[in-house]
Each structure stands twice: as structure tokens, then as C-alpha cells.
Design an enzyme around this catalytic site. Structure first.
Site, short mmCIF file in Angstrom:
data_model
loop_
_atom_site.label_atom_id
_atom_site.label_comp_id
_atom_site.label_asym_id
_atom_site.label_seq_id
_atom_site.Cartn_x
_atom_site.Cartn_y
_atom_site.Cartn_z
N TYR A 1 0.80 -1.23 0.00
CA TYR A 1 0.00 0.00 0.00
C TYR A 1 0.83 1.28 0.00
O TYR A 1 0.26 2.38 -0.06
CB TYR A 1 -0.93 0.00 1.23
N ASN B 1 -13.53 3.40 -0.89
CA ASN B 1 -12.62 2.26 -0.79
C ASN B 1 -13.14 1.43 0.39
O ASN B 1 -12.87 1.77 1.54
CB ASN B 1 -11.18 2.72 -0.54
N ASP C 1 -25.93 -2.91 -0.62
CA ASP C 1 -27.34 -2.48 -0.65
C ASP C 1 -27.46 -0.98 -0.39
O ASP C 1 -28.28 -0.31 -1.01
CB ASP C 1 -28.15 -3.26 0.40
N HIS D 1 -9.53 1.00 -5.21
CA HIS D 1 -8.60 0.20 -4.40
C HIS D 1 -7.19 0.67 -4.70
O HIS D 1 -6.84 0.89 -5.87
CB HIS D 1 -8.75 -1.29 -4.73
N SER E 1 -4.48 -1.04 -4.24
CA SER E 1 -3.74 -2.15 -4.86
C SER E 1 -4.54 -2.72 -6.03
O SER E 1 -5.75 -2.48 -6.14
CB SER E 1 -3.47 -3.23 -3.82
N ARG F 1 -9.67 -11.99 -2.75
CA ARG F 1 -9.89 -10.58 -3.10
C ARG F 1 -10.51 -10.43 -4.50
O ARG F 1 -10.82 -9.33 -4.94
CB ARG F 1 -8.58 -9.79 -3.04
C1 DQA Z 1 -7.90 -2.53 -0.56
C2 DQA Z 1 -7.87 -3.96 -1.08
C3 DQA Z 1 -8.64 -4.88 -0.15
O1 DQA Z 1 -8.58 -6.22 -0.63
C4 DQA Z 1 -8.06 -4.85 1.25
O2 DQA Z 1 -8.83 -5.65 2.13
C5 DQA Z 1 -7.92 -3.47 1.75
C6 DQA Z 1 -7.40 -2.44 0.87
C7 DQA Z 1 -7.03 -1.59 -1.43
O3 DQA Z 1 -7.20 -0.38 -1.30
O4 DQA Z 1 -6.21 -2.07 -2.20
O5 DQA Z 1 -8.16 -3.19 2.94
O6 DQA Z 1 -9.23 -2.05 -0.62
#
Ligand code: DQA
Length: 141
Positions: free
Chosen positions: A23, A74, A87, A100, A102, A111
Site C-alpha cells: 500500500y 474504498n 445495498d 482500491h 492495490s 480478493r
Molecule cells: C484494498 C484492497 C482490499 O482487498 C483490502 O482488504 C484493503 C485495501 C485496497 O485499497 O487495495 O483493505 O481495498
């Protein structure tokens, strides 16, 4: 001036120390400042972060009462599990951009289940600390 709500879900308050190899080293506050600088006060931004699913649901519900032009969300790990957030997003009549930091499809299989994204207008991932800027900018064109 356009107004955006930016919601961040669980563990995003730990950016900076949380898995920096995934991140990055910047905190959520660093990213907030970077985003504001890049947008050069042409927009009004409200940032909200919570680790609690119900608080995120309530914030999304409230968004429909305050004239936001779009919601950037996010959902963190809730992206892969939360019917309740999905919902709530369906209630909104403004664009919802799910972001996201990542590129989740390069990561663990769990994921790859994207639940809340089914209620989003657009999704994006993999742009690291530029993520929020790019998402907001896409709504200014
Ligand atoms: C995330 C990706 C998710 O899988 C993870 O649980 C996160 C961060 C991202 O910003 O890449 O908490 O949302």
C-alpha cells in the site's frame, strides 16, 4: 463547486505502517493532502474513515441527503464480503466510484470476489496514492 464524499473502510486508517510493500509508505492523511494539492481547491472534499460496517452504511445513507456530486469509496476488506454496503450503495442516485489502492486481481483469490463493486458506477485499482485523485478527476471532465 463540486462536492465529493470519500469513504474509506477498515484498516485504511493504518496506511503508512500497514503492509507498505503493498500500500505504500504514506498515511491516509498524507494521501488526503496529496489529493487536495493535486485538485487545487477546485472541489470540496469530505473524508470519512471507519472500521465499522454499520457506520459506513449510515454514512452512505446520509450521503443521499447532502448534495454530493459523487461518492468515492474504498471499502477495504468489506469490498469482498459486505451485502449491507452493497445495498446501501444501491440507494444512491449519484455516481459511485469504488477504488482500491492495490490491484486486487494480482493478489489472493479471496480478493477477486468483488461484492460491493456490483453496486458501483465504475471501479479502479492499482494506482496507489494517486487513486483518489484519479477517481475524483474522472468526475470533473
Ligand atoms: C484494498 C484492497 C482490499 O482487498 C483490502 O482488504 C484493503 C485495501 C485496497 O485499497 O487495495 O483493505 O481495498
Amino acid at each position: 463547486m463540486k462536492k465529493f464524499l470519500i469513504i474509506n473502510g477498515p484498516n485504511l486508517n493504518m496506511l503508512g505502517t500497514r503492509e507498505p510493500e503493498v500500500y505504500g509508505k504514506e498515511t491516509l492523511d498524507d494521501i488526503r493532502k496529496l489529493t487536495a494539492e493535486k485538485l487545487q481547491s477546485n472541489v470540496e472534499l469530505e473524508w470519512f474513515q471507519s472500521n465499522i460496517e454499520g457506520e459506513i452504511v449510515t454514512k452512505i445513507q446520509e450521503a443521499s441527503l447532502h448534495a454530493f456530486d459523487a461518492l468515492i469509496i474504498n471499502p477495504g476488506g468489506y469490498a469482498h464480503t459486505s451485502v449491507a454496503i452493497h445495498d446501501a450503495l444501491k440507494i444512491l442516485k449519484i455516481p459511485v466510484i469504488e477504488v482500491h489502492l492495490s490491484q486486487v486481481y494480482k493478489r489472493e483469490e479471496f480478493r477477486h470476489t468483488m461484492l460491493t463493486a456490483k453496486a458501483a458506477t465504475a471501479i479502479m485499482g492499482g494506482f496507489g496514492n494517486q487513486t483518489y485523485y484519479i477517481a475524483i478527476n474522472s468526475q470533473l471532465q
